[in-house]
Design an enzyme around this catalytic site. Structure first.
Site, PDB file in Angstrom:
ATOM      1  N   ALA A  41      90.963  16.330 -68.788  1.00 48.86           N
ATOM      2  CA  ALA A  41      90.575  17.759 -70.007  1.00 48.86           C
ATOM      3  C   ALA A  41      89.241  17.826 -70.715  1.00 48.86           C
ATOM      4  O   ALA A  41      89.356  16.642 -71.527  1.00 48.86           O
ATOM      5  CB  ALA A  41      92.101  17.930 -70.454  1.00 48.86           C
ATOM      6  N   GLY A  46      90.264  11.439 -76.118  1.00 44.89           N
ATOM      7  CA  GLY A  46      90.353  10.063 -74.798  1.00 44.89           C
ATOM      8  C   GLY A  46      88.757  10.577 -73.584  1.00 44.89           C
ATOM      9  O   GLY A  46      87.721   9.885 -73.853  1.00 44.89           O
ATOM     10  N   CYS A  47      89.211  12.213 -73.576  1.00 48.53           N
ATOM     11  CA  CYS A  47      87.924  12.659 -72.498  1.00 48.53           C
ATOM     12  C   CYS A  47      86.650  12.695 -73.138  1.00 48.53           C
ATOM     13  O   CYS A  47      85.551  12.416 -73.212  1.00 48.53           O
ATOM     14  CB  CYS A  47      88.497  13.538 -72.163  1.00 48.53           C
ATOM     15  SG  CYS A  47      89.933  13.372 -70.343  1.00 48.53           S
ATOM     16  N   THR A  48      86.986  12.626 -74.854  1.00 47.00           N
ATOM     17  CA  THR A  48      85.704  13.391 -75.161  1.00 47.00           C
ATOM     18  C   THR A  48      84.547  11.456 -75.423  1.00 47.00           C
ATOM     19  O   THR A  48      83.747  11.677 -75.519  1.00 47.00           O
ATOM     20  CB  THR A  48      85.588  13.661 -76.888  1.00 47.00           C
ATOM     21  OG1 THR A  48      86.612  14.972 -76.789  1.00 47.00           O
ATOM     22  CG2 THR A  48      84.935  13.961 -78.258  1.00 47.00           C
ATOM     23  N   ALA A  51      82.893  11.178 -72.507  1.00 47.86           N
ATOM     24  CA  ALA A  51      82.193  12.032 -72.280  1.00 47.86           C
ATOM     25  C   ALA A  51      80.652  11.765 -73.663  1.00 47.86           C
ATOM     26  O   ALA A  51      79.562  11.602 -72.909  1.00 47.86           O
ATOM     27  CB  ALA A  51      82.120  13.431 -72.362  1.00 47.86           C
TER      28      ALA A  51
END
Length: 159
Positions: A41, A46-48, A51
């Site tokens: 998401a 974590g995804c930030t 990315a």
């Protein structure tokens, strides 16, 4: 859940909208290598990290001949907000119907805080796309950790 892909597997084609609602397909990258990563998401910690790490390394990754594409079940509008907020330069694609997520076996049962749940399995693939737009998996990694993943992948690819 689809069967997990491995090195040598044909890479499933996808055509998904980016943050600006422009449709991007794997076959658009004929003659290139593409790092396709699936994440749960946009705008989560974590995804930030993942990315932002890909964005910080993008010049070196591109110089080595790779394109980076991140895919999540988010909408294009949410991806646009994520891109702006974090100043991301990687291509982010929206897969709310989970077609690519399922084709790459990046959605299924996973453990989260000791519980089994259905969700996105953080996964990364290196795909060699031939001149005709057909992709072959060179590297398939499932259940990757967000923190340190980009550095590890770069080491493995010699970038």
């Amino acid at each position: 859940m689809s069967e997990r892909l491995q090195a040598g597997s044909p890479a499933p084609e996808f055509s998904l909208p980016d943050a600006d609602e422009k449709v991007i397909s794997l076959s658009d990258f004929g003659g290139r290598k593409v790092i396709v990563y699936f994440y749960p998401a946009a705008m989560t910690p974590g995804c930030t990290v993942q990315a932002v790490d890909f964005t910080a390394s993008l010049d070196e990754i591109a110089a080595a001949g790779y394109t980076v594409i991140g895919i999540s079940p988010d909408t294009p509008a949410k991806l646009a907000r994520f891109r702006e907020k974090e100043q991301l330069s990687v291509t982010l694609l929206a897969d709310p119907e989970r077609t690519a997520l399922n084709a790459y076996a990046a959605f299924g049962t996973k453990k989260l805080y000791g519980k089994e749940i259905e969700g996105v399995i953080r996964s990364t693939f290196v795909v060699d796309v031939d001149a005709d737009g057909q992709g072959t998996i060179e590297v398939a990694q499932y259940n990757v950790k967000a923190t340190g993943h980009v550095a590890r992948l770069r080491r493995e690819l010699g970038i």
